[in-house]
Design a protein around this motif. Structure first.
Motif, short mmCIF file in Angstrom:
data_model
loop_
_atom_site.label_atom_id
_atom_site.label_comp_id
_atom_site.label_asym_id
_atom_site.label_seq_id
_atom_site.Cartn_x
_atom_site.Cartn_y
_atom_site.Cartn_z
N ASN A 143 0.83 -1.21 0.00
CA ASN A 143 0.00 0.00 0.00
C ASN A 143 0.86 1.26 0.00
OD1 ASN A 143 -2.53 -1.45 0.26
ND2 ASN A 143 -1.78 -1.97 2.30
N TYR A 144 1.99 1.18 -0.69
CA TYR A 144 2.99 2.25 -0.67
C TYR A 144 2.40 3.63 -1.00
CZ TYR A 144 6.91 5.01 -2.52
OH TYR A 144 7.79 6.01 -2.79
N THR A 145 1.62 3.72 -2.06
CA THR A 145 1.12 5.03 -2.47
C THR A 145 0.23 5.63 -1.39
OG1 THR A 145 1.25 4.45 -4.80
CG2 THR A 145 -0.15 6.31 -4.23
N LYS A 146 -0.72 4.88 -0.91
CA LYS A 146 -1.65 5.42 0.09
C LYS A 146 -0.98 5.58 1.46
CE LYS A 146 -6.14 4.78 2.22
NZ LYS A 146 -7.27 3.92 2.39
N ALA A 147 -0.30 4.54 1.91
CA ALA A 147 0.24 4.54 3.27
C ALA A 147 1.48 5.41 3.45
CB ALA A 147 0.57 3.11 3.69
N ILE A 148 2.26 5.57 2.41
CA ILE A 148 3.51 6.32 2.55
C ILE A 148 3.46 7.64 1.76
CG2 ILE A 148 6.02 6.27 2.24
CD1 ILE A 148 4.93 4.18 4.28
N VAL A 149 3.29 7.54 0.45
CA VAL A 149 3.35 8.74 -0.40
C VAL A 149 2.28 9.75 -0.02
CG1 VAL A 149 3.19 9.59 -2.77
CG2 VAL A 149 4.43 7.47 -2.30
N LEU A 150 1.02 9.33 0.00
CA LEU A 150 -0.06 10.27 0.28
C LEU A 150 -0.12 10.68 1.75
CD1 LEU A 150 -2.86 8.77 -1.99
CD2 LEU A 150 -1.35 10.70 -2.46
N TYR A 197 2.52 10.87 3.94
CA TYR A 197 3.68 11.63 4.41
C TYR A 197 4.26 12.61 3.39
CZ TYR A 197 3.44 8.20 8.14
OH TYR A 197 3.00 7.42 9.17
N SER A 198 3.69 12.64 2.21
CA SER A 198 4.14 13.55 1.14
C SER A 198 5.60 13.34 0.78
CB SER A 198 3.92 15.01 1.54
OG SER A 198 2.59 15.24 1.88
N VAL A 199 6.02 12.07 0.76
CA VAL A 199 7.38 11.73 0.38
C VAL A 199 7.35 10.63 -0.67
CG1 VAL A 199 8.42 12.38 2.58
CG2 VAL A 199 7.64 10.03 2.23
N ILE A 200 8.43 10.54 -1.41
CA ILE A 200 8.54 9.49 -2.43
C ILE A 200 9.97 8.94 -2.40
CG2 ILE A 200 9.14 11.10 -4.28
CD1 ILE A 200 7.34 9.33 -6.10
N LEU A 201 10.09 7.66 -2.60
CA LEU A 201 11.40 7.02 -2.67
C LEU A 201 11.84 7.00 -4.12
CD1 LEU A 201 13.61 5.56 -1.05
CD2 LEU A 201 12.37 3.43 -1.46
N GLU A 202 12.91 7.72 -4.41
CA GLU A 202 13.41 7.82 -5.79
C GLU A 202 14.72 7.07 -5.92
OE1 GLU A 202 11.70 11.89 -7.59
OE2 GLU A 202 13.59 12.08 -6.50
N GLY A 203 14.95 6.53 -7.11
CA GLY A 203 16.22 5.91 -7.40
C GLY A 203 16.32 4.44 -7.04
N CYS A 253 19.45 6.26 -4.19
CA CYS A 253 18.08 5.90 -3.81
C CYS A 253 17.82 6.60 -2.48
CB CYS A 253 17.96 4.38 -3.65
SG CYS A 253 16.31 3.81 -3.17
N ALA A 254 16.84 7.50 -2.47
CA ALA A 254 16.61 8.31 -1.27
C ALA A 254 15.18 8.84 -1.24
CB ALA A 254 17.59 9.48 -1.25
N TRP A 255 14.76 9.21 -0.04
CA TRP A 255 13.45 9.83 0.14
C TRP A 255 13.52 11.29 -0.26
CZ3 TRP A 255 9.40 6.88 0.89
CH2 TRP A 255 9.57 5.64 1.47
N ARG A 256 12.45 11.76 -0.88
CA ARG A 256 12.35 13.16 -1.26
C ARG A 256 10.96 13.66 -0.92
NH1 ARG A 256 10.06 15.78 -5.41
NH2 ARG A 256 9.71 13.93 -6.70
N THR A 257 10.90 14.84 -0.35
CA THR A 257 9.62 15.48 -0.07
C THR A 257 9.00 15.94 -1.38
OG1 THR A 257 10.44 16.23 2.07
CG2 THR A 257 8.47 17.32 1.21
N GLU A 265 2.91 18.01 -7.02
CA GLU A 265 3.16 16.57 -7.22
C GLU A 265 2.21 15.73 -6.36
OE1 GLU A 265 7.75 15.58 -7.96
OE2 GLU A 265 7.36 16.68 -6.11
N LEU A 266 2.04 16.16 -5.13
CA LEU A 266 1.17 15.43 -4.21
C LEU A 266 -0.27 15.45 -4.70
CD1 LEU A 266 0.91 13.86 -1.58
CD2 LEU A 266 0.65 16.05 -0.40
N GLU A 267 -0.75 16.60 -5.13
CA GLU A 267 -2.12 16.70 -5.63
C GLU A 267 -2.31 15.87 -6.90
OE1 GLU A 267 -4.77 17.86 -4.10
OE2 GLU A 267 -3.37 18.24 -2.45
#
Length: 72
Positions: free
Chosen positions: A5-12, A14-20, A51-55, A60-62
């Motif tokens: 549930n990465y998109t809902k539980a983490i991205v949406l 906490y407004s962060v994304i794991l890149e790389g 590979c790191a977290w980015r706010t 982007e969030l919307e």
């Protein structure tokens, strides 16, 4: 981390994304990575900062919220 549930539980939430994340490794819990070479590739990417977290920006969030609500 909540990989299924990465998109809902983490991205949406906490407004962060794991890149790389290495493209040769499926995005899954490290528990499910079964080769030493894949684990090393992920570890190296994390240690090097490739590979790191980015706010996320507000726009982007919307955009992610809109895409996620349509795709559910």
């Amino acid at each position: 981390m909540n990989y299924p549930n990465y998109t809902k539980a983490i991205v949406l939430s906490y407004s962060v994304i794991l890149e790389g994340w290495p493209t040769t490794i499926p995005f899954t819990s490290p528990w499910n990575i079964h080769t030493v070479s894949d684990m090393r590739a992920l570890r190296d990417a994390l240690k090097a900062g490739a590979c790191a977290w980015r706010t996320m920006s507000r726009s982007e969030l919307e955009s992610t919220r809109r895409m996620w609500s349509v795709g559910k």
